[in-house]
Design an enzyme around this catalytic site. Sequence first.
Site, PDB file in Angstrom:
ATOM      1  N   LYS A   1       0.513  -1.402  -0.031  1.00  0.00           N
ATOM      2  CA  LYS A   1      -0.213  -0.187  -0.081  1.00  0.00           C
ATOM      3  C   LYS A   1       1.006   1.345  -0.376  1.00  0.00           C
ATOM      4  CE  LYS A   1      -2.112   2.763   2.786  1.00  0.00           C
ATOM      5  NZ  LYS A   1      -1.270   4.184   2.262  1.00  0.00           N
TER       6      LYS A   1
ATOM      7  N   GLU B   1      10.368   0.710  10.023  1.00  0.00           N
ATOM      8  CA  GLU B   1      11.759   2.090   9.719  1.00  0.00           C
ATOM      9  C   GLU B   1      10.755   3.450   9.747  1.00  0.00           C
ATOM     10  OE1 GLU B   1      14.593   1.542   8.923  1.00  0.00           O
ATOM     11  OE2 GLU B   1      14.709  -0.281   8.867  1.00  0.00           O
TER      12      GLU B   1
ATOM     13  N   CYS C   1      14.609  11.180   6.564  1.00  0.00           N
ATOM     14  CA  CYS C   1      14.469  10.863   7.872  1.00  0.00           C
ATOM     15  C   CYS C   1      15.430  10.831   8.304  1.00  0.00           C
ATOM     16  CB  CYS C   1      13.403   9.788   7.668  1.00  0.00           C
ATOM     17  SG  CYS C   1      14.500   8.075   6.249  1.00  0.00           S
TER      18      CYS C   1
ATOM     19  N   GLU D   1      10.777  15.712  15.490  1.00  0.00           N
ATOM     20  CA  GLU D   1      11.067  15.856  13.567  1.00  0.00           C
ATOM     21  C   GLU D   1      10.409  16.542  12.591  1.00  0.00           C
ATOM     22  OE1 GLU D   1       9.362  12.288  11.386  1.00  0.00           O
ATOM     23  OE2 GLU D   1      11.243  12.108  10.321  1.00  0.00           O
TER      24      GLU D   1
HETATM   25  P1  NAD Z   1       2.442   7.984   8.157  1.00  0.00           P
HETATM   26  O1  NAD Z   1       2.667   7.070   8.958  1.00  0.00           O
HETATM   27  O2  NAD Z   1       1.615   8.893   8.056  1.00  0.00           O
HETATM   28  O3  NAD Z   1       2.385   7.212   6.668  1.00  0.00           O
HETATM   29  C1  NAD Z   1       3.480   6.201   5.642  1.00  0.00           C
HETATM   30  C2  NAD Z   1       2.377   5.096   5.187  1.00  0.00           C
HETATM   31  O4  NAD Z   1       1.437   4.565   6.351  1.00  0.00           O
HETATM   32  C3  NAD Z   1       1.275   5.587   4.431  1.00  0.00           C
HETATM   33  O5  NAD Z   1       1.232   4.886   3.421  1.00  0.00           O
HETATM   34  C4  NAD Z   1       0.045   5.781   5.404  1.00  0.00           C
HETATM   35  O6  NAD Z   1      -1.044   6.162   4.501  1.00  0.00           O
HETATM   36  C5  NAD Z   1       0.374   4.766   6.226  1.00  0.00           C
HETATM   37  N1  NAD Z   1      -0.401   4.811   7.600  1.00  0.00           N
HETATM   38  C6  NAD Z   1      -0.852   6.015   8.221  1.00  0.00           C
HETATM   39  N2  NAD Z   1      -1.477   5.984   8.498  1.00  0.00           N
HETATM   40  C7  NAD Z   1      -1.402   4.734   9.076  1.00  0.00           C
HETATM   41  C8  NAD Z   1      -1.978   3.171  10.000  1.00  0.00           C
HETATM   42  N3  NAD Z   1      -2.556   3.849  11.284  1.00  0.00           N
HETATM   43  N4  NAD Z   1      -2.258   2.281   9.751  1.00  0.00           N
HETATM   44  C9  NAD Z   1      -1.150   1.744   8.704  1.00  0.00           C
HETATM   45  N5  NAD Z   1      -0.876   2.336   7.887  1.00  0.00           N
HETATM   46  C10 NAD Z   1      -0.891   3.402   8.383  1.00  0.00           C
HETATM   47  O7  NAD Z   1       4.082   8.694   6.964  1.00  0.00           O
HETATM   48  P2  NAD Z   1       4.846   9.781   5.995  1.00  0.00           P
HETATM   49  O8  NAD Z   1       4.107  10.647   6.888  1.00  0.00           O
HETATM   50  O9  NAD Z   1       4.127   8.915   4.636  1.00  0.00           O
HETATM   51  O10 NAD Z   1       5.942   9.268   6.041  1.00  0.00           O
HETATM   52  C11 NAD Z   1       7.058  10.492   6.859  1.00  0.00           C
HETATM   53  C12 NAD Z   1       7.547   9.422   7.608  1.00  0.00           C
HETATM   54  O11 NAD Z   1       7.888   8.045   7.479  1.00  0.00           O
HETATM   55  C13 NAD Z   1       8.948  10.158   8.696  1.00  0.00           C
HETATM   56  O12 NAD Z   1       8.169   9.865  10.058  1.00  0.00           O
HETATM   57  C14 NAD Z   1      10.064  10.037   8.127  1.00  0.00           C
HETATM   58  O13 NAD Z   1      11.002  10.224   9.184  1.00  0.00           O
HETATM   59  C15 NAD Z   1       9.668   8.664   8.284  1.00  0.00           C
HETATM   60  N6  NAD Z   1      10.589   7.747   7.450  1.00  0.00           N
HETATM   61  C16 NAD Z   1      11.631   7.052   7.460  1.00  0.00           C
HETATM   62  C17 NAD Z   1      12.190   5.982   6.789  1.00  0.00           C
HETATM   63  C18 NAD Z   1      13.167   5.320   7.370  1.00  0.00           C
HETATM   64  O14 NAD Z   1      14.721   4.580   6.473  1.00  0.00           O
HETATM   65  N7  NAD Z   1      13.502   5.556   8.882  1.00  0.00           N
HETATM   66  C19 NAD Z   1      12.455   6.684   5.916  1.00  0.00           C
HETATM   67  C20 NAD Z   1      10.872   7.297   4.829  1.00  0.00           C
HETATM   68  C21 NAD Z   1      10.794   7.709   5.795  1.00  0.00           C
END
Ligand code: NAD
Length: 488
Positions: A184, A258, A292, A390
Site C-alpha cells: 500500500k 523504519e 528521515c 521531527e
Molecule cells: P505516515 O506514517 O503518515 O504514512 C506512512 C504510510 O503509512 C502511508 O502509506 C500511510 O497511508 C500509512 N499509514 C498511516 N497511518 C496508518 C495506520 N494507522 N495504519 C496503517 N498504515 C498507516 O508517514 P509519512 O508522513 O508518509 O512519512 C513520513 C515519515 O516516514 C517520517 O516520520 C519519516 O521519518 C519516516 N520515514 C522513515 C524512513 C526510514 O528509513 N526510517 C524512511 C522514509 C520515511
Amino acid sequence: MGRCAPPLITEADLLAARHFIDGTFVEASAGGVIGVVDPCTGNVIARIPEGTSQDIDRAAAVRAKAQWARLVLKERSELLHALADRLAEHTEPLSRLESANTGKPLAVSRDDVAMTIDTFRFMAGAVRATTSLAVGDYAENHLSLLLREPLGVIGVVTPWNYPLLMAAWKIAPILAAGNTLVLKPSEQTPLTTLKLAELVADLLPPGVMNVVNDYGAVTGARLAEHPDVNMIALTGSVAGGGAVARAAADSLKRVHLELGGKEPVVILPDADLAAAASALRVAGFWNSGQECGAACRVLVHESVAGEFIEQLVSEVRALVVGEPAAGEDVEVGPMVSKAHVDRVIGYLARAQNEGVQVATGGGAIDGPGYFVAPTVLVDVPEGAEVAREEIFGPVITVETFADEEEAVRRANDVPLGLSASVWTENARRSHDIAARLDFGTVWVNSHLVLAGEVPWGGFKGSGYGRDLSIYALDDYARTKHVMHNHGR
Ligand code: NAD
C-alpha cells in the site's frame, strides 16, 4: 525562486491509477476516489481508488507464493535483474513522474531511481551468495542442516517522501527471499509505485507483487491483522508504525518498522568547519529536508559556534529553491502537501515566539505551492520543541555545548534513534563518541551517505528491522533446522 516551466509529465504517464492485483490493473471494490496533488501548484494531477478491506483480502488471497518460492535462486535472481534493466530503460520518465508527484528536485528523483535499480541488482546478487552454519554433526550421531525459507505473503506500507525508493527497499529483498507481497503506497504519492507495477507486469509471475491504494488507517490495519499475511513492514511515522504493530499483535506476525528520525550532528572544536557546513547544505536539505536521516540538529562546541554558524548560513542562503521543472540546478522543492507545509510553519512560528533566533529563512515563501525558505535556527535552548521533534522540512537547528559528555547526553536525549554524525579530526575521539551515540547509523565527518551493502534502520522509537544489505534479506526469511539421526 524558479517557476513557470513546462510540465514534467503528460496524461500518458498516469494510465496506471488503479489497484494492481494478480498481474493486472483492476477496478476497486467501492467507488471512493483520492485526488493526487502536485505540491508545486496544489492542483490535482491524478485520481486513485480509495481501497477497502475487501481489496486487501483479494490481493492477499492471490495464490502465487508457492510458485515464486519454488524458483531456484538463479531464476529469481535473473528476474530481479530483468526488472532492474526495465527500470533502467525508464530512468528519465520515472524520475520526472516522481518529481511531478512529490515536487522533489530532478537531481533527487534521479538519485532515487538510480538507487532503486541498484537495490534490485544488489538483492539479485546477494541472495545467491548467502551463507549459514555449515552442515555437520553438532549433537552425537545427528546431522544438522539449516534451511532459509520465505515467510509467505508480506504486507508493505510505504511513505510519501521517497515513494519509489522506499518501495524498492522492501520489494527487492522480499522477492529475493522468495516471498510475495501486497504493497500500500502513500495515498499522497502512489504514482511511481503504480508505474513500477505497470513496467514490470510482464516480467513477474502474476500475483507475486500486488498494489492496493488507500489512506493508511483501513487497508494498513487490514494488512497488519490479516490471517494470510505473514509479516508487515512499514516505513513511515512513529504513529503509523505503532498502529500497525498493535494491529499485528493478535496474529503475532512479524513486524518491520523504519520510522522517523531527529538526527544530531555533533561538531567538536577541532572539526573541519567548512567541510561540515558544506556537507550540511546537502544532508540537511536533501529532498527539501523531508528525509528521515536529515542532518537537522546541530550540536556545536561553544568555542567554534560563531564561526560555524556563519559558514552554515552562507551555504544555506546559496541554496536554489524552485519547482523541479525550473532547472537542473534546483536543490530545494516544496513540502509535499498543504497539511505538511502548515505543520512545518507551525514549528517555525512557535520557536520564534519562544525566543529562538532565525539566522536565515524562518517561514513560507509566497505561493503558489507549498514552499518553505531554507532555515537555520540558532540560540536553540536544550529541550526546545524544534530540537526534539521531527520537523521534516528544510530546517536546521543549532545548539551549543561545553564538553563532550554534555554533547553525547544531549544528542541521545530524544525518543528517536535513526542516525547521527560526529565531526572531528581526532580518530580516537570520533570512535569513542560514535560508540556512545544511540543511533542505528553513525557517520564520522560525513552525513547521509548510503550504500546497498550496508544496513539502514533505527534504534529506540525509530523502529526495528533493517533495510538494505544482507540484513534485510535475513529479515524477510525464516530459519529452519532439520536434524537427521544417522546413528546405528
Ligand atoms: P505516515 O506514517 O503518515 O504514512 C506512512 C504510510 O503509512 C502511508 O502509506 C500511510 O497511508 C500509512 N499509514 C498511516 N497511518 C496508518 C495506520 N494507522 N495504519 C496503517 N498504515 C498507516 O508517514 P509519512 O508522513 O508518509 O512519512 C513520513 C515519515 O516516514 C517520517 O516520520 C519519516 O521519518 C519516516 N520515514 C522513515 C524512513 C526510514 O528509513 N526510517 C524512511 C522514509 C520515511
